[in-house]
Design a protein around this motif. Structure first.
Motif, PDB file in Angstrom:
ATOM      1  N   PRO A 274       0.848  -1.266   0.020  1.00 37.30           N
ATOM      2  CA  PRO A 274      -0.109   0.077  -0.025  1.00 37.30           C
ATOM      3  C   PRO A 274       0.907   1.346   0.061  1.00 37.30           C
ATOM      4  N   VAL A 275       0.229   2.290  -0.779  1.00 37.45           N
ATOM      5  CA  VAL A 275       1.423   3.532  -0.736  1.00 37.45           C
ATOM      6  C   VAL A 275       1.523   4.036   0.600  1.00 37.45           C
ATOM      7  N   GLU A 276       0.277   4.114   1.377  1.00 35.56           N
ATOM      8  CA  GLU A 276       0.446   4.415   2.695  1.00 35.56           C
ATOM      9  C   GLU A 276       1.436   4.025   3.720  1.00 35.56           C
ATOM     10  N   THR A 277       1.972   2.808   3.388  1.00 33.96           N
ATOM     11  CA  THR A 277       3.250   2.414   3.980  1.00 33.96           C
ATOM     12  C   THR A 277       4.570   2.731   3.487  1.00 33.96           C
ATOM     13  N   THR A 278       4.388   3.723   2.510  1.00 34.96           N
ATOM     14  CA  THR A 278       5.759   3.920   2.043  1.00 34.96           C
ATOM     15  C   THR A 278       6.115   5.506   2.561  1.00 34.96           C
ATOM     16  N   MET A 279       7.422   5.798   2.269  1.00 34.54           N
ATOM     17  CA  MET A 279       8.269   6.940   2.512  1.00 34.54           C
ATOM     18  C   MET A 279       9.002   7.482   1.844  1.00 34.54           C
ATOM     19  N   LYS A 280       8.688   8.680   1.397  1.00 38.24           N
ATOM     20  CA  LYS A 280       9.644   9.475   0.300  1.00 38.24           C
ATOM     21  C   LYS A 280      10.500  10.300   1.096  1.00 38.24           C
ATOM     22  N   SER A 281      11.626  10.620   0.361  1.00 39.03           N
ATOM     23  CA  SER A 281      12.881  11.343   0.945  1.00 39.03           C
ATOM     24  C   SER A 281      13.164  12.787   0.029  1.00 39.03           C
ATOM     25  N   ILE A 282      13.173  13.967   0.409  1.00 36.60           N
ATOM     26  CA  ILE A 282      13.423  14.987  -0.359  1.00 36.60           C
ATOM     27  C   ILE A 282      14.615  15.707   0.468  1.00 36.60           C
ATOM     28  N   VAL A 283      15.716  15.894  -0.215  1.00 36.60           N
ATOM     29  CA  VAL A 283      17.055  16.632   0.296  1.00 36.60           C
ATOM     30  C   VAL A 283      17.104  17.979  -0.010  1.00 36.60           C
ATOM     31  N   VAL A 284      17.342  18.771   0.744  1.00 39.81           N
ATOM     32  CA  VAL A 284      17.546  20.323   0.491  1.00 39.81           C
ATOM     33  C   VAL A 284      18.717  20.748   1.367  1.00 39.81           C
ATOM     34  N   GLU A 285      19.045  22.056   0.645  1.00 39.28           N
ATOM     35  CA  GLU A 285      20.099  22.669   1.174  1.00 39.28           C
ATOM     36  C   GLU A 285      20.066  23.360   2.737  1.00 39.28           C
ATOM     37  N   GLY A 286      20.746  23.143   3.592  1.00 41.37           N
ATOM     38  CA  GLY A 286      20.777  23.718   4.879  1.00 41.37           C
ATOM     39  C   GLY A 286      21.262  25.467   5.027  1.00 41.37           C
ATOM     40  N   GLU A 287      21.117  25.901   6.053  1.00 38.42           N
ATOM     41  CA  GLU A 287      21.596  27.218   5.993  1.00 38.42           C
ATOM     42  C   GLU A 287      22.935  27.379   5.776  1.00 38.42           C
ATOM     43  N   ASN A 288      23.750  26.682   6.273  1.00 35.80           N
ATOM     44  CA  ASN A 288      25.095  26.450   6.589  1.00 35.80           C
ATOM     45  C   ASN A 288      25.687  25.989   4.936  1.00 35.80           C
ATOM     46  N   GLU A 289      26.910  26.445   4.515  1.00 33.46           N
ATOM     47  CA  GLU A 289      27.153  26.026   3.217  1.00 33.46           C
ATOM     48  C   GLU A 289      27.857  24.524   3.561  1.00 33.46           C
ATOM     49  N   GLY A 290      27.194  23.592   2.546  1.00 39.26           N
ATOM     50  CA  GLY A 290      27.574  22.257   2.525  1.00 39.26           C
ATOM     51  C   GLY A 290      26.593  21.356   3.323  1.00 39.26           C
ATOM     52  N   GLU A 291      25.844  21.980   4.170  1.00 36.23           N
ATOM     53  CA  GLU A 291      24.913  21.012   4.950  1.00 36.23           C
ATOM     54  C   GLU A 291      23.786  20.708   4.185  1.00 36.23           C
ATOM     55  N   LEU A 292      23.277  19.477   4.454  1.00 34.43           N
ATOM     56  CA  LEU A 292      22.158  19.043   3.785  1.00 34.43           C
ATOM     57  C   LEU A 292      20.866  18.407   4.786  1.00 34.43           C
ATOM     58  N   VAL A 293      19.626  18.880   4.537  1.00 36.27           N
ATOM     59  CA  VAL A 293      18.749  18.614   5.215  1.00 36.27           C
ATOM     60  C   VAL A 293      17.917  17.464   4.698  1.00 36.27           C
ATOM     61  N   LEU A 294      17.452  16.228   5.487  1.00 33.71           N
ATOM     62  CA  LEU A 294      16.607  15.278   4.690  1.00 33.71           C
ATOM     63  C   LEU A 294      15.185  15.598   5.283  1.00 33.71           C
ATOM     64  N   LEU A 295      14.091  15.694   4.475  1.00 32.67           N
ATOM     65  CA  LEU A 295      12.740  15.801   4.869  1.00 32.67           C
ATOM     66  C   LEU A 295      12.147  14.519   4.356  1.00 32.67           C
ATOM     67  N   LEU A 296      11.160  13.864   5.179  1.00 31.63           N
ATOM     68  CA  LEU A 296      10.430  12.661   4.951  1.00 31.63           C
ATOM     69  C   LEU A 296       8.902  12.937   4.916  1.00 31.63           C
ATOM     70  N   LEU A 297       8.048  12.221   3.952  1.00 36.81           N
ATOM     71  CA  LEU A 297       6.881  12.477   3.767  1.00 36.81           C
ATOM     72  C   LEU A 297       6.296  10.969   3.591  1.00 36.81           C
ATOM     73  N   ARG A 298       5.010  10.938   3.826  1.00 38.26           N
ATOM     74  CA  ARG A 298       4.176   9.649   3.442  1.00 38.26           C
ATOM     75  C   ARG A 298       4.352   9.579   1.926  1.00 38.26           C
ATOM     76  N   GLY A 299       4.336   8.392   1.114  1.00 39.66           N
ATOM     77  CA  GLY A 299       4.405   8.430  -0.106  1.00 39.66           C
ATOM     78  C   GLY A 299       3.455   8.996  -0.907  1.00 39.66           C
ATOM     79  N   ASP A 300       2.079   8.986  -0.131  1.00 45.23           N
ATOM     80  CA  ASP A 300       1.013   9.516  -1.122  1.00 45.23           C
ATOM     81  C   ASP A 300       0.593  10.930  -0.771  1.00 45.23           C
ATOM     82  N   HIS A 301       1.615  11.788   0.103  1.00 46.57           N
ATOM     83  CA  HIS A 301       1.361  12.797   0.459  1.00 46.57           C
ATOM     84  C   HIS A 301       2.094  14.007  -0.374  1.00 46.57           C
TER      85      HIS A 301
END
Length: 572
Positions: A274-301
């Protein structure tokens, strides 16, 4: 107005470039003519509608206590550089040089210009509060102009700007009166609309409301409670933390091969989960140079970038991480990412907090984990609101559930606070002779956009259906054989004169066209009240009356037409 002295240029066929109903009908009705991409001439018929809207807006602005002025369409670069928006505004700001190589821009909005005026003219608390407005052309160099005047590059806008000694005055004397004035404007225009809480966007400030005309073709999605007056643009509508305890893990963490799987849809199909059991990842830049931030959401959202941009440690404006940076931090490419082994900051949406045994990327290309659980397989993230609401979510106000509808933004009011006044040093002396920075609000209405939005909400298979307040003419007289029948011509001229004398906005369609053309055009143009005069009816002493919106048709004694129409207009 007689049609022979006016200019009517209707089309039988729908232009190929028009997709929205408003664009199609405005072109077919001869309201606008395209000059270039996103640039239109407002033809006489369309301009009459624009002026009707302007008139109501101007009346309500004056009623609210705002003072009208007129600011230039061309603005000096120095003011925009002073506010910090010269580069921040982006490519929508059209920059030009004059013959002396001085730099200017075509006005997309007037915060800088009005702040410059006020800082030179207002120096004491005794001169506050003050609210200035104007109605003028604006230009935004849209990357992809579309939908006719709905998203044109050049448009007419009413913008107002209020200045105050303190925040309490901003709310009491500026923001609330403008909010109320906008409600009166849209009520008078006869539009179905909703004020909704909204993000401030590139304008800035701390609070705002959009005024959305409800229409299926709207670009914006509005969330509203089914049990209260809560309403917000979906980009701002909040989701709430889930109640209850987290489900206990029932599966071990297991790495599975997922060749050529890069999307949630492919993952769901490949693993048959079921799509409701999946998780997707989005990676964005952080405030400081070189930093990455990982954002997690349910697959269907659906990811909400505006909410993400406001998170602590996330770079603003929101910037997606470069593929090479992702590969260096995670050891894998997009489509196979997850929190296991990632040492950086992790945010997870509220919808993930109570679940267990998730399917998530394994940080190895073509591999995913099943049975993933926070706290056991990776550190607990910070749970936040990261997604767009969906129908059925609990309303943030605590009453009822959310429903979704589509809307067209036609107005926006902002509490700017001190964003521009501080940057440009718009100060005044308070009661104690101390210098203070002014509080500021701004309030915009898209005059020409209202015209298109009204058509999106008010049309049928025959054409436009105007409200009385916006129609180019309130009444159209359609005489059958005006050029050939003396009886019809004399009756039509008499009724026309009577309606003009009664102060009505009336069109006598005396063109030498077939009856079918005249009748079809009257419906295409959307004129609310139609009087058809013909020899046969006159022999019985009657004319035919038709109401465009209701479709009601009846015969009316020719001697009492003016009285009948006055009553019809009074009833709307």
């Amino acid at each position: 107005m007689k049609a022979s002295q006016f200019f009517i240029s209707t089309l039988k066929e729908t232009p190929n470039e028009a997709t929205l109903a408003s664009h199609r009908l405005m072109l077919r009705a001869g309201m606008i003519k395209a000059n270039a991409s996103g640039l239109y001439t407002w033809m006489p018929l369309g301009l009459r509608v624009v002026r009707k809207v302007e008139h109501i807006v101007r009346e309500e602005m004056n009623r609210s206590g705002a003072v009208e002025l007129l600011m230039p369409f061309v603005q000096p670069a120095e003011l925009w550089q002073e506010s910090g928006r010269w580069e921040f505004y982006g490519k929508e700001l059209l920059r030009v040089n004059d013959r002396h190589d001085n730099l200017f821009c075509l006005s997309p909005t007037c915060e800088e210009t009005i702040t410059d005026i006020v800082r030179k003219e207002i120096n004491s608390y005794k001169q506050l509060p003050i609210n200035f407005y104007h109605i003028n052309t604006k230009f935004r160099d849209e990357v992809r102009p579309r939908f006719g005047v709905m998203r044109a590059r050049e448009f007419v806008m009413k913008d107002a700007y209020s200045f105050h000694a303190d925040y309490e005055s901003l709310v009491r004397d500026g923001y609330q009166p403008m909010y109320d004035a906008y409600c009166r404007i849209f009520d008078r225009l006869g539009l179905d609309y909703r004020p909704v809480a909204a993000d401030t966007g590139s304008i800035g400030g701390t609070g705002s409301h959009e005024f959305q005309v409800i229409a299926e073709s709207g670009e914006d999605v509005i969330a509203y409670s089914d049990a209260s007056d809560y309403a917000a643009n979906v980009e701002l509508a909040q989701t709430l933390p889930l109640s209850g305890s987290r489900a206990a893990p029932a599966a071990a963490l297991e790495k599975v091969s997922t060749p050529d799987v890069k999307t949630i849809a492919q993952l769901v199909e490949f693993l048959n989960v079921p799509v409701e059991t999946t998780m997707k990842s989005i990676v964005v830049e952080g405030e400081n140079e070189g930093e990455l931030v990982l954002l997690l959401l349910r697959g269907d959202h659906e990811f909400n970038d505006i909410k993400a941009e406001k998170l602590a440690g996330v770079k603003s404006p929101l910037t997606m991480a470069a593929p090479e940076a992702v590969r260096a931090a995670f050891g894998a490419d997009g489509g196979s990412l997850g929190p296991v082994g990632f040492a950086g900051k992790v945010y997870a949406d509220y919808a993930l907090e109570k679940g267990a045994d998730w399917v998530i990327g394994a940080n190895e290309n073509h591999c995913h984990y099943t049975g993933f659980n926070f706290g056991r397989d990776a550190a607990e993230p910070e749970f936040v609101d990261l997604r767009n609401v969906v129908a059925g979510d609990p309303s943030p106000c605590g009453a009822g559930s959310l429903k979704l509808t589509r809307g067209i933004e036609v107005g926006h009011v902002f509490q700017l606070r001190t964003k521009y006044s501080e940057a440009m040093n718009a100060a005044f002396l308070d009661k104690n002779g101390k210098s203070q920075i002014m509080e500021m609000g701004c309030y915009g209405i898209g005059i020409t956009r209202i015209v298109a939005a009204a058509i999106e909400q008010n049309h049928d298979e025959r054409g436009i259906v105007w409200t009385d307040a916006m129609a180019p003419f309130n009444v159209v007289i359609v005489p059958m054989n005006y050029k050939k029948s003396d009886t019809v011509r004399q009756a039509a001229d008499k009724v026309y004169a009577q309606l003009l004398a009664a102060g009505m906005d009336v069109l006598l369609d005396d063109r030498d066209e077939r009856a079918g053309v005249l009748l079809n055009d009257s419906e295409l143009l959307g004129i609310p009240h139609r009087i058809v005069i013909g020899d046969r009816g006159l022999q019985e002493g009657v004319v035919e009356y038709a109401h465009r919106r209701s479709g009601k048709t009846e015969t009316v004694p020719v001697d009492s037409v003016d009285t009948y129409i006055r009553t019809a207009l009074g009833n709307g």
